[in-house]
Design an enzyme around this catalytic site. Structure first.
Site, PDB file in Angstrom:
ATOM      1  N   GLU A   1       0.811  -1.209   0.000  1.00  0.00           N
ATOM      2  CA  GLU A   1       0.000   0.000   0.000  1.00  0.00           C
ATOM      3  C   GLU A   1       0.849   1.266   0.000  1.00  0.00           C
ATOM      4  OE1 GLU A   1      -1.417  -1.892   3.709  1.00  0.00           O
ATOM      5  OE2 GLU A   1      -1.723   0.174   4.325  1.00  0.00           O
TER       6      GLU A   1
ATOM      7  N   CYS B   1       3.798   8.318   0.471  1.00  0.00           N
ATOM      8  CA  CYS B   1       4.398   7.355   1.391  1.00  0.00           C
ATOM      9  C   CYS B   1       4.468   6.018   0.660  1.00  0.00           C
ATOM     10  CB  CYS B   1       3.502   7.273   2.621  1.00  0.00           C
ATOM     11  SG  CYS B   1       3.987   5.994   3.774  1.00  0.00           S
TER      12      CYS B   1
ATOM     13  N   CYS C   1       6.887  -7.215   6.892  1.00  0.00           N
ATOM     14  CA  CYS C   1       8.054  -6.665   7.587  1.00  0.00           C
ATOM     15  C   CYS C   1       8.457  -7.668   8.656  1.00  0.00           C
ATOM     16  CB  CYS C   1       7.659  -5.332   8.250  1.00  0.00           C
ATOM     17  SG  CYS C   1       9.036  -4.509   9.109  1.00  0.00           S
TER      18      CYS C   1
ATOM     19  N   CYS D   1       7.191  -4.786  15.364  1.00  0.00           N
ATOM     20  CA  CYS D   1       6.868  -3.768  16.372  1.00  0.00           C
ATOM     21  C   CYS D   1       5.454  -4.001  16.922  1.00  0.00           C
ATOM     22  CB  CYS D   1       6.996  -2.368  15.788  1.00  0.00           C
ATOM     23  SG  CYS D   1       8.681  -2.007  15.263  1.00  0.00           S
TER      24      CYS D   1
ATOM     25  N   CYS E   1       2.319  -2.164  15.206  1.00  0.00           N
ATOM     26  CA  CYS E   1       2.275  -1.976  13.756  1.00  0.00           C
ATOM     27  C   CYS E   1       1.620  -3.143  13.032  1.00  0.00           C
ATOM     28  CB  CYS E   1       3.712  -1.779  13.256  1.00  0.00           C
ATOM     29  SG  CYS E   1       3.813  -1.553  11.483  1.00  0.00           S
TER      30      CYS E   1
ATOM     31  N   CYS F   1       0.229   2.144   8.726  1.00  0.00           N
ATOM     32  CA  CYS F   1       1.008   1.140   7.998  1.00  0.00           C
ATOM     33  C   CYS F   1       0.373  -0.234   8.010  1.00  0.00           C
ATOM     34  CB  CYS F   1       2.344   0.928   8.713  1.00  0.00           C
ATOM     35  SG  CYS F   1       3.456   2.245   8.541  1.00  0.00           S
TER      36      CYS F   1
HETATM   37  N1  SAH Z   1      10.099   0.596   9.296  1.00  0.00           N
HETATM   38  C1  SAH Z   1      10.157   2.026   9.409  1.00  0.00           C
HETATM   39  C2  SAH Z   1       8.905   2.710   8.815  1.00  0.00           C
HETATM   40  C3  SAH Z   1       7.708   2.439   9.649  1.00  0.00           C
HETATM   41  S1  SAH Z   1       6.256   3.392   9.433  1.00  0.00           S
HETATM   42  C4  SAH Z   1      10.347   2.430  10.843  1.00  0.00           C
HETATM   43  O1  SAH Z   1      10.276   1.573  11.717  1.00  0.00           O
HETATM   44  O2  SAH Z   1      10.607   3.595  11.104  1.00  0.00           O
HETATM   45  C5  SAH Z   1       6.555   4.981  10.040  1.00  0.00           C
HETATM   46  C6  SAH Z   1       6.300   5.217  11.529  1.00  0.00           C
HETATM   47  O3  SAH Z   1       4.988   4.870  11.958  1.00  0.00           O
HETATM   48  C7  SAH Z   1       7.262   4.461  12.430  1.00  0.00           C
HETATM   49  O4  SAH Z   1       7.735   5.329  13.407  1.00  0.00           O
HETATM   50  C8  SAH Z   1       6.374   3.404  13.030  1.00  0.00           C
HETATM   51  O5  SAH Z   1       6.923   2.937  14.231  1.00  0.00           O
HETATM   52  C9  SAH Z   1       5.077   4.150  13.169  1.00  0.00           C
HETATM   53  N2  SAH Z   1       3.871   3.314  13.272  1.00  0.00           N
HETATM   54  C10 SAH Z   1       3.618   2.117  12.718  1.00  0.00           C
HETATM   55  N3  SAH Z   1       2.385   1.689  13.034  1.00  0.00           N
HETATM   56  C11 SAH Z   1       1.834   2.659  13.785  1.00  0.00           C
HETATM   57  C12 SAH Z   1       0.558   2.816  14.422  1.00  0.00           C
HETATM   58  N4  SAH Z   1      -0.376   1.879  14.329  1.00  0.00           N
HETATM   59  N5  SAH Z   1       0.343   3.955  15.099  1.00  0.00           N
HETATM   60  C13 SAH Z   1       1.286   4.913  15.200  1.00  0.00           C
HETATM   61  N6  SAH Z   1       2.490   4.829  14.645  1.00  0.00           N
HETATM   62  C14 SAH Z   1       2.771   3.703  13.940  1.00  0.00           C
END
Ligand code: SAH
Length: 350
Positions: free
Chosen positions: A90, A103, A110, A114, A117, A336
């Site tokens: 996406e 984006c 992935c 986390c 996420c 994401c």
């Molecule tokens: N892999 C990269 C890009 C991730 S997406 C990274 O870890 O930085 C971009 C940001 O959104 C990251 O800081 C991630 O931790 C955060 N993120 C992902 N899912 C989220 C959610 N459900 N709510 C808030 N932030 C989120």
């Protein structure tokens, strides 16, 4: 799966064309055609024979928009792209006064896992190639009526599904080809790369001569507590991340950014704010506070807007530069991996 022509830069295209007995100057026409979002079969400034030859070996359209959904609140638009092997990723387009920011996803799924996420729920399926990441941008730029002369996508953030520094070579090649003046000419300064903090690759990035906006997902200033949210914290300490950021600043002169998604009871307390201040005060950085986008498969909860702004004020009063990120596309599964999961859920029900 056929090969992906978008993986080749202009110099590589020239070599390839020479090798198959074609004129090398065609390389720029092909690169420009692809950068305008055209399929190979639509690049009519090259001969039909060459187009046929190319489509026998390469995917005609390696990334196709299969659905788009526009937010009624803020014009943010979310896209689902199909890759040629049937996988989907996406992307999101956000409209700002200064331009349009896309984006992009760098991986299908992935493997960072986390806690908050949605992208990591099914693990890593595969890396995207540089050309597939590029084709996400080309497709959206065309969708908006743009081409290489009239650029509609002006900024790119690597914040979709995937960890860009876990797909390092493709990510770097993507940024180089995206900035090519033969194509879309999106300067690395208009690209933000977000990482969970893979320290060796952050150091490698500082030597690439690509001054992107380096963004690091911190989410907790204490190593032990950070591990609860981000498994990568078991591998690299915050002190190592900060040294890598120092190195990045020394090499590129660019200020870096920390992302901090506020989760109720996890990282929103006074001790966290105090420690963030202690760690970051005086550094050439900015803190981007994100309101957690609650994902249905996960148990973490957001805090209220009022609490988020109070947290920001505390940081600002102590001299840090901080903002609460505008929450965009809240009605269209903006976080994401949410849209892909929904799509997979819907398509696997029958
Ligand atoms: N892999 C990269 C890009 C991730 S997406 C990274 O870890 O930085 C971009 C940001 O959104 C990251 O800081 C991630 O931790 C955060 N993120 C992902 N899912 C989220 C959610 N459900 N709510 C808030 N932030 C989120």
């Amino acid at each position: 799966m056929k090969k992906i022509l978008h993986d080749l830069g202009v110099a590589e295209l020239k070599e390839y064309l020479s090798a198959i007995g074609e004129k090398p100057y065609r390389a720029e026409q092909i690169f420009r055609g692809l950068a305008s979002g055209r399929k190979i079969s639509e690049i009519t400034d090259i001969s039909k024979d060459l187009r046929l030859k190319l489509t026998e070996e390469f995917e005609d359209e390696p990334v196709r928009i299969i659905s788009s959904k526009k937010s009624k609140i803020d014009d943010t638009e979310k896209f689902l792209f199909a890759l040629s092997d049937g996988n989907v990723v996406e992307g999101v387009l956000m409209k700002y006064k200064y331009g349009n920011t896309q984006c992009v996803s760098t991986q299908v799924g992935c493997r960072m896992g986390c806690a908050f996420c949605a992208s990591g729920i099914g693990g890593l399926v595969r890396n995207l190639t540089s050309g597939e990441i590029l084709a996400e941008v080309y497709a959206v730029n065309r969708y908006l009526g743009g081409n290489t002369e009239k650029r509609e996508v002006t900024n790119v953030v690597l914040m979709g599904s995937g960890e860009p520094l876990d797909n390092y070579d493709n990510t770097i090649k993507f940024i180089r080809n995206l900035s090519s003046e033969k194509g879309l000419s999106v300067s690395p300064r208009n690209v933000s790369l977000s990482t969970c903090g893979i320290v060796p690759n952050m150091l490698k990035l500082s030597n690439e001569g690509l001054p992107v906006n380096l963004t690091v997902s911190l989410h907790n200033p204490f190593d032990e507590r950070r591990k609860r949210l981000m498994p990568i914290a078991n591998k690299y300490k915050i002190s190592e991340i900060l040294s890598a950021c120092d190195e990045y600043f020394a090499k590129t002169g660019r200020r870096y950014i920390f992302e901090y998604s506020l989760c109720k009871g996890e990282n929103d307390d006074k001790a966290c704010a105090d420690e963030l201040i202690r760690l970051l005060k005086g550094r050439p950085c900015h803190v981007n506070l994100i309101r957690l986008n609650a994902v249905k498969e996960k148990s973490l909860l957001p805090i209220t807007d009022k609490e988020a702004y109070a947290f920001k004020e505390k940081l600002e009063k102590a001299g840090l530069s901080a903002t609460v990120r505008r929450s965009m596309g809240a009605d269209i599964d903006g976080a994401c991996g949410q849209l892909r999961r929904k799509f997979l859920g819907e398509t696997s029900n029958d």
